[in-house]
Design an enzyme around this catalytic site. Structure first.
Site, short mmCIF file in Angstrom:
data_model
loop_
_atom_site.label_atom_id
_atom_site.label_comp_id
_atom_site.label_asym_id
_atom_site.label_seq_id
_atom_site.Cartn_x
_atom_site.Cartn_y
_atom_site.Cartn_z
N ILE A 88 7.58 5.85 6.09
CA ILE A 88 6.80 7.09 5.98
C ILE A 88 5.71 7.05 7.04
O ILE A 88 4.81 6.20 6.99
CB ILE A 88 6.18 7.23 4.57
CG1 ILE A 88 7.30 7.25 3.51
CG2 ILE A 88 5.34 8.50 4.47
CD1 ILE A 88 6.80 7.24 2.08
N THR A 116 0.83 -1.20 0.00
CA THR A 116 0.00 0.00 0.00
C THR A 116 0.87 1.25 0.00
O THR A 116 0.55 2.24 -0.68
CB THR A 116 -0.93 0.00 1.22
OG1 THR A 116 -1.78 -1.15 1.16
CG2 THR A 116 -1.80 1.25 1.25
N VAL A 117 1.97 1.21 0.74
CA VAL A 117 2.86 2.37 0.79
C VAL A 117 3.46 2.62 -0.59
O VAL A 117 3.51 3.77 -1.06
CB VAL A 117 3.98 2.17 1.84
CG1 VAL A 117 4.89 3.40 1.87
CG2 VAL A 117 3.40 1.92 3.22
N LYS A 130 -7.74 -2.38 -6.76
CA LYS A 130 -7.50 -3.51 -5.87
C LYS A 130 -8.68 -4.44 -6.07
O LYS A 130 -9.76 -4.22 -5.51
CB LYS A 130 -7.39 -3.07 -4.42
CG LYS A 130 -7.06 -4.23 -3.48
CD LYS A 130 -6.47 -3.77 -2.17
CE LYS A 130 -6.00 -4.98 -1.37
NZ LYS A 130 -5.29 -4.62 -0.15
N PRO A 190 11.60 4.30 2.02
CA PRO A 190 11.84 4.60 3.43
C PRO A 190 10.56 4.49 4.25
O PRO A 190 9.45 4.45 3.71
CB PRO A 190 12.34 6.04 3.40
CG PRO A 190 11.66 6.64 2.21
CD PRO A 190 11.61 5.52 1.19
N GLU A 223 -3.02 -3.12 -7.06
CA GLU A 223 -2.45 -3.67 -5.83
C GLU A 223 -3.01 -5.07 -5.59
O GLU A 223 -4.22 -5.27 -5.57
CB GLU A 223 -2.75 -2.80 -4.62
CG GLU A 223 -2.06 -3.33 -3.37
CD GLU A 223 -2.46 -2.61 -2.09
OE1 GLU A 223 -2.17 -3.15 -1.01
OE2 GLU A 223 -3.07 -1.54 -2.17
#
Length: 230
Positions: free
Chosen positions: A207, A17-18, A44, A205, A113
């Site tokens: 978040i 998801t990120v 999705k 990274p 996704e």
């Protein structure tokens, strides 16, 4: 127009998801600044329990209804194949295919996704890797930065090869702030790339605020974005 992209994980809860959100933010920030976006689609196909489709709809002002983001929705927050049985429903593969085709024709960028990893069940006879193969979707594999990352990456790439799923690359995702040394210890990018023969296209990274579109877009820009959104 980019090719539809499938974002899959080496497991559940690893950062799909990120990454999807980061790529969507990048597209809106650098390639399509209209609000709401009419060229970006997020798909999705199945979802169990509230979560991703609601987040995407609220965060990105998509020109899509919740049903267009996720046509098959189950209230029970477990694997869709099992949730469908519990709720007395069926998994309509034709429905999710038709909705995919519609979005593919409408959108310049379509991010798909997956539900879990390549081996996650959609029905009791059909897994995500089957869908990726049948839909001719190229994929990005999200692997978490943690112990076991190397073996997870190898196993999922092996499954992709067996099912003839084309992987554009691997993205390593951080669930917390790691130093470069810690990343090298837990999920060494060069070793993973050598062992899988798949390029590692960057490190996503940690978040803390997924509603911060600027931060998400910056994170995506730090990846090998031209090899991801092609």
């Amino acid at each position: 127009m980019t090719k539809p992209l499938l974002i899959v994980g080496s497991d559940t809860g690893v950062g799909k998801t990120v990454l999807t959100a980061a790529l969507a933010a990048y597209w809106l920030t650098y390639r399509d600044k209209t609000q709401p976006s009419t060229s970006l689609g997020i798909y999705k196909p199945l979802q169990s329990g509230e979560g991703d489709r609601e987040f995407y709809s609220q965060t990105f002002s998509l020109a899509q209804t919740l049903d267009e983001i996720t046509p098959l929705y189950f209230e029970t927050p477990i694997a869709p194949a099992i949730a469908a049985i519990k709720e007395g429903k069926s998994i309509d593969l034709g429905l999710i295919w038709r909705n995919f085709l519609k979005l593919q024709q409408q959108k310049q960028c379509l991010l798909v996704e997956s539900m879990g990893g390549l081996g996650s069940p959609i029905t009791d006879e059909y897994i995500v890797a089957d869908l990726a193969r049948d839909w001719a979707l190229e994929a990005i594999l999200v692997v978490p930065v943690r112990l076991g990352a190397i073996s997870q990456a190898i196993a999922n790439v092996a499954l992709a090869n067996t099912q003839k799923v084309k992987l554009r690359g691997i993205v390593l995702a951080c669930s917390q702030a790691y130093t470069p040394e810690e990343i090298e210890d837990l999920a060494p990018p060069q070793m993973i790339s050598r062992l899988t023969s798949i390029p590692v296209l960057g490190i996503l990274p940690y978040i803390d605020n997924l509603s911060d579109i600027a931060k998400l877009a910056h994170a995506a820009a730090e990846l090998d974005i031209e090899r991801i959104l092609i």
